[in-house]
Design a protein around this motif. Structure first.
Motif, PDB file in Angstrom:
ATOM      1  N   VAL A 150      -6.815   0.798  -1.814  1.00 42.13           N
ATOM      2  CA  VAL A 150      -7.110   2.041  -2.526  1.00 42.13           C
ATOM      3  C   VAL A 150      -7.353   3.177  -1.546  1.00 42.13           C
ATOM      4  O   VAL A 150      -6.789   4.274  -1.673  1.00 42.13           O
ATOM      5  CB  VAL A 150      -8.323   1.867  -3.459  1.00 42.13           C
ATOM      6  CG1 VAL A 150      -8.797   3.223  -3.993  1.00 42.13           C
ATOM      7  CG2 VAL A 150      -7.974   0.950  -4.626  1.00 42.13           C
ATOM      8  N   LEU A 151      -8.201   2.945  -0.548  1.00 42.98           N
ATOM      9  CA  LEU A 151      -8.566   4.008   0.386  1.00 42.98           C
ATOM     10  C   LEU A 151      -7.372   4.449   1.234  1.00 42.98           C
ATOM     11  O   LEU A 151      -7.178   5.649   1.452  1.00 42.98           O
ATOM     12  CB  LEU A 151      -9.720   3.549   1.279  1.00 42.98           C
ATOM     13  CG  LEU A 151     -11.056   3.304   0.564  1.00 42.98           C
ATOM     14  CD1 LEU A 151     -12.097   2.799   1.546  1.00 42.98           C
ATOM     15  CD2 LEU A 151     -11.538   4.560  -0.133  1.00 42.98           C
ATOM     16  N   GLU A 152      -6.579   3.494   1.714  1.00 40.37           N
ATOM     17  CA  GLU A 152      -5.415   3.857   2.520  1.00 40.37           C
ATOM     18  C   GLU A 152      -4.368   4.575   1.670  1.00 40.37           C
ATOM     19  O   GLU A 152      -3.716   5.521   2.137  1.00 40.37           O
ATOM     20  CB  GLU A 152      -4.820   2.610   3.178  1.00 40.37           C
ATOM     21  CG  GLU A 152      -5.697   2.044   4.291  1.00 40.37           C
ATOM     22  CD  GLU A 152      -5.073   0.850   4.985  1.00 40.37           C
ATOM     23  OE1 GLU A 152      -3.987   0.402   4.541  1.00 40.37           O
ATOM     24  OE2 GLU A 152      -5.656   0.362   5.969  1.00 40.37           O
ATOM     25  N   SER A 153      -4.208   4.137   0.425  1.00 42.84           N
ATOM     26  CA  SER A 153      -3.265   4.809  -0.474  1.00 42.84           C
ATOM     27  C   SER A 153      -3.704   6.232  -0.748  1.00 42.84           C
ATOM     28  O   SER A 153      -2.885   7.166  -0.744  1.00 42.84           O
ATOM     29  CB  SER A 153      -3.144   4.023  -1.786  1.00 42.84           C
ATOM     30  OG  SER A 153      -2.546   2.754  -1.580  1.00 42.84           O
ATOM     31  N   THR A 170     -11.420  17.063   4.002  1.00 42.60           N
ATOM     32  CA  THR A 170     -11.823  15.796   4.637  1.00 42.60           C
ATOM     33  C   THR A 170     -10.899  14.694   4.160  1.00 42.60           C
ATOM     34  O   THR A 170     -10.177  14.814   3.189  1.00 42.60           O
ATOM     35  CB  THR A 170     -13.286  15.437   4.279  1.00 42.60           C
ATOM     36  OG1 THR A 170     -13.375  15.299   2.849  1.00 42.60           O
ATOM     37  CG2 THR A 170     -14.235  16.501   4.742  1.00 42.60           C
ATOM     38  N   ALA A 171     -10.979  13.565   4.836  1.00 43.62           N
ATOM     39  CA  ALA A 171     -10.149  12.418   4.471  1.00 43.62           C
ATOM     40  C   ALA A 171     -10.608  11.782   3.177  1.00 43.62           C
ATOM     41  O   ALA A 171      -9.833  11.212   2.440  1.00 43.62           O
ATOM     42  CB  ALA A 171     -10.170  11.373   5.606  1.00 43.62           C
ATOM     43  N   ASP A 179      -5.607   8.130   1.134  1.00 45.36           N
ATOM     44  CA  ASP A 179      -5.435   8.925   2.354  1.00 45.36           C
ATOM     45  C   ASP A 179      -3.983   9.370   2.502  1.00 45.36           C
ATOM     46  O   ASP A 179      -3.698  10.523   2.871  1.00 45.36           O
ATOM     47  CB  ASP A 179      -5.859   8.118   3.581  1.00 45.36           C
ATOM     48  CG  ASP A 179      -7.362   8.094   3.783  1.00 45.36           C
ATOM     49  OD1 ASP A 179      -8.055   8.916   3.151  1.00 45.36           O
ATOM     50  OD2 ASP A 179      -7.838   7.252   4.559  1.00 45.36           O
ATOM     51  N   PHE A 180      -3.061   8.452   2.218  1.00 49.48           N
ATOM     52  CA  PHE A 180      -1.646   8.792   2.354  1.00 49.48           C
ATOM     53  C   PHE A 180      -1.251   9.864   1.338  1.00 49.48           C
ATOM     54  O   PHE A 180      -0.531  10.814   1.685  1.00 49.48           O
ATOM     55  CB  PHE A 180      -0.777   7.554   2.168  1.00 49.48           C
ATOM     56  CG  PHE A 180       0.693   7.851   2.288  1.00 49.48           C
ATOM     57  CD1 PHE A 180       1.311   7.887   3.523  1.00 49.48           C
ATOM     58  CD2 PHE A 180       1.457   8.134   1.159  1.00 49.48           C
ATOM     59  CE1 PHE A 180       2.663   8.194   3.635  1.00 49.48           C
ATOM     60  CE2 PHE A 180       2.802   8.444   1.262  1.00 49.48           C
ATOM     61  CZ  PHE A 180       3.413   8.467   2.502  1.00 49.48           C
ATOM     62  N   LEU A 181      -1.716   9.738   0.106  1.00 46.81           N
ATOM     63  CA  LEU A 181      -1.382  10.744  -0.902  1.00 46.81           C
ATOM     64  C   LEU A 181      -1.961  12.101  -0.536  1.00 46.81           C
ATOM     65  O   LEU A 181      -1.308  13.139  -0.706  1.00 46.81           O
ATOM     66  CB  LEU A 181      -1.890  10.296  -2.275  1.00 46.81           C
ATOM     67  CG  LEU A 181      -1.151   9.118  -2.916  1.00 46.81           C
ATOM     68  CD1 LEU A 181      -1.866   8.666  -4.181  1.00 46.81           C
ATOM     69  CD2 LEU A 181       0.298   9.487  -3.216  1.00 46.81           C
ATOM     70  N   ARG A 182      -3.196  12.111  -0.006  1.00 52.89           N
ATOM     71  CA  ARG A 182      -3.801  13.385   0.428  1.00 52.89           C
ATOM     72  C   ARG A 182      -2.958  14.032   1.523  1.00 52.89           C
ATOM     73  O   ARG A 182      -2.687  15.238   1.494  1.00 52.89           O
ATOM     74  CB  ARG A 182      -5.219  13.151   0.953  1.00 52.89           C
ATOM     75  CG  ARG A 182      -6.242  12.792  -0.111  1.00 52.89           C
ATOM     76  CD  ARG A 182      -7.637  12.778   0.483  1.00 52.89           C
ATOM     77  NE  ARG A 182      -8.578  12.204  -0.460  1.00 52.89           N
ATOM     78  CZ  ARG A 182      -8.983  10.938  -0.456  1.00 52.89           C
ATOM     79  NH1 ARG A 182      -8.530  10.114   0.474  1.00 52.89           N
ATOM     80  NH2 ARG A 182      -9.821  10.496  -1.363  1.00 52.89           N
ATOM     81  N   SER A 183      -2.580  13.234   2.500  1.00 50.93           N
ATOM     82  CA  SER A 183      -1.815  13.796   3.613  1.00 50.93           C
ATOM     83  C   SER A 183      -0.449  14.284   3.136  1.00 50.93           C
ATOM     84  O   SER A 183       0.061  15.303   3.623  1.00 50.93           O
ATOM     85  CB  SER A 183      -1.651  12.758   4.733  1.00 50.93           C
ATOM     86  OG  SER A 183      -0.861  11.665   4.313  1.00 50.93           O
ATOM     87  N   THR A 184       0.133  13.592   2.178  1.00 50.35           N
ATOM     88  CA  THR A 184       1.428  14.014   1.640  1.00 50.35           C
ATOM     89  C   THR A 184       1.301  15.338   0.908  1.00 50.35           C
ATOM     90  O   THR A 184       2.113  16.256   1.103  1.00 50.35           O
ATOM     91  CB  THR A 184       1.991  12.936   0.702  1.00 50.35           C
ATOM     92  OG1 THR A 184       2.161  11.712   1.430  1.00 50.35           O
ATOM     93  CG2 THR A 184       3.341  13.369   0.118  1.00 50.35           C
ATOM     94  N   LEU A 185       0.280  15.459   0.054  1.00 47.93           N
ATOM     95  CA  LEU A 185       0.063  16.711  -0.660  1.00 47.93           C
ATOM     96  C   LEU A 185      -0.205  17.852   0.323  1.00 47.93           C
ATOM     97  O   LEU A 185       0.288  18.973   0.146  1.00 47.93           O
ATOM     98  CB  LEU A 185      -1.101  16.571  -1.645  1.00 47.93           C
ATOM     99  CG  LEU A 185      -0.843  15.666  -2.856  1.00 47.93           C
ATOM    100  CD1 LEU A 185      -2.130  15.466  -3.647  1.00 47.93           C
ATOM    101  CD2 LEU A 185       0.236  16.239  -3.759  1.00 47.93           C
ATOM    102  N   THR A 240       0.844  -1.187   0.000  1.00 49.70           N
ATOM    103  CA  THR A 240       0.000   0.000   0.000  1.00 49.70           C
ATOM    104  C   THR A 240       0.885   1.244   0.000  1.00 49.70           C
ATOM    105  O   THR A 240       1.937   1.271   0.647  1.00 49.70           O
ATOM    106  CB  THR A 240      -0.901  -0.002   1.243  1.00 49.70           C
ATOM    107  OG1 THR A 240      -1.743  -1.152   1.193  1.00 49.70           O
ATOM    108  CG2 THR A 240      -1.771   1.249   1.308  1.00 49.70           C
ATOM    109  N   ILE A 241       0.467   2.275  -0.714  1.00 51.48           N
ATOM    110  CA  ILE A 241       1.240   3.507  -0.779  1.00 51.48           C
ATOM    111  C   ILE A 241       1.447   4.062   0.628  1.00 51.48           C
ATOM    112  O   ILE A 241       0.503   4.202   1.408  1.00 51.48           O
ATOM    113  CB  ILE A 241       0.538   4.545  -1.672  1.00 51.48           C
ATOM    114  CG1 ILE A 241       0.527   4.055  -3.125  1.00 51.48           C
ATOM    115  CG2 ILE A 241       1.213   5.908  -1.577  1.00 51.48           C
ATOM    116  CD1 ILE A 241      -0.262   4.944  -4.071  1.00 51.48           C
ATOM    117  N   GLY A 242       2.713   4.346   0.948  1.00 49.93           N
ATOM    118  CA  GLY A 242       3.058   4.845   2.276  1.00 49.93           C
ATOM    119  C   GLY A 242       3.481   3.763   3.240  1.00 49.93           C
ATOM    120  O   GLY A 242       3.991   4.061   4.322  1.00 49.93           O
TER     121      GLY A 242
END
Length: 351
Positions: free
Chosen positions: A328-331, A349-350, A333-339, A236-238
């Motif tokens: 998909v959802l965890e990936s 929102t998440a 979330d990680f991309l959002r938090s990174t951006l 998973t991404i992250g």
């Protein structure tokens, strides 16, 4: 940089229509879908249906990208549907797909790749790079010729054929193809988890391809040995070893509106990386010792974290039951938090 998903990998039923897949992406809180091939949307290239899919994506506020097929004549036999579209002519089939994407769906960024992953074959033979009947150098020549054959049609319709950094090809070779055919018609689909299989550090590869990258397949990976063979396993991404701050920053600097498409995949696949094998290294003339050192460092750091109980072992990762929706959802979330953290986008929102 909007966050979306590969249309062939988002969890869905085989009977789901493109409209249902777009709806599912929207319900996941995603912002786009990258259909692997236009034939996944309409096997008959129905311009009316393609226009409806485009309109539905627009109504949902989703980006829409699609793909063509393999651009390696040595692999054309593995895509009989394309040849049938052209009434026996593979080139004509590809031309019809380009025309349909542009005129029907209004899509101008189209995925292409240079080979299939040969599932079930032993060792390096899962990669067409290691074919003995068709040396890789000959395949690269044929790929360039075929892309140049399609380039006038691509230019006429204002589209880019975006070559994926797939498992069989290096980012160096992808960049050479782009520059040989012309960046006005050819770009890159950057898969940051594939490049390591060719002995490349994802951060260094991102720097190489960023000027030409117009689409992405994003996933993470861990490194380690299985049955005495060193290789890559998806994560998973992250949750893998990629330096996402660096990769995202590099891509954003080159194209701040680049779509970030998650390509989720199960962790069972362990692909070999023969860094110490002279047979393997002989087919990698661009291999950079500094990048090999970085790959070893990433693997050592992960093993150290595993030993300390901070990360799951590669055996545990491979044994974990695949849950596409969770990945998909965890990936995402990680991309959002990174951006967010990098100050490149702000999300309320998440999801």
């Amino acid at each position: 940089m909007r966050i979306g998903v590969d249309g062939s990998k988002i969890p869905h039923e085989a009977t789901d229509t493109p409209f249902q897949i777009l709806d599912k992406a929207k319900n996941y809180g995603l912002e786009g879908v990258y259909f692997r091939t236009i034939l996944d949307v309409s096997p008959t290239l129905d311009h009316g249906l393609l226009a409806e899919v485009r309109a539905h994506a627009d109504d949902l506020g989703l980006y829409l990208q699609m793909g063509l097929a393999k651009v390696n004549p040595y692999a054309a036999a593995e895509a009989p549907a394309v040849r049938r579209l052209g009434d026996g002519d593979y080139t004509r089939g590809m031309v019809k797909m380009i025309e349909a994407a542009s005129q029907g769906a209004g899509v101008t960024d189209l995925w292409v790749a240079c080979a299939n992953y040969q599932k079930g074959l032993p060792g390096y033979h899962v990669f067409d790079r290691f074919r003995t009947d068709a040396p890789w150098a000959d395949q690269l020549v044929a790929i360039e010729k075929f892309l140049k054959l399609l380039a006038p049609t691509a230019r006429e319709h204002g589209i880019h054929m975006n070559i994926e950094t797939h498992e069989e090809i290096t980012s160096y070779e992808v960049v050479r193809l782009v520059e040989a055919v012309g960046p006005d018609t050819v770009g890159v689909t950057f898969d940051c988890a594939n490049v390591v299989v060719r002995g490349e550090d994802p951060v260094a590869a991102a720097r190489r391809v960023a000027p030409y990258t117009r689409a992405t397949h994003l996933r993470d990976f861990v490194l380690g040995e299985q049955d005495g063979t060193f290789g890559r396993v998806f994560a998973t991404i992250g949750q893998g070893v990629i330096d996402w701050d660096a990769v995202i920053s590099i891509l954003h600097a080159a194209n701040p509106e680049l779509p970030l498409s998650i390509e989720n995949a199960g962790p069972t696949l362990h692909l070999p990386i023969g860094l110490d094998d002279p047979v393997w290294t002989a087919l990698h003339p661009d291999l950079d010792p500094a990048e090999v050192t970085e790959i070893r460092r990433l693997a050592t750091a992960y093993a150290r974290q595993t030993a300390a109980g901070e990360r799951p072992s590669i055996d545990t990762v491979r044994a974990t039951e695949y849950n596409g929706e969770k990945m998909v959802l965890e990936s995402a979330d990680f991309l959002r938090s990174t951006l967010n953290r990098l100050g490149l986008r702000s999300f309320e929102t998440a999801h």
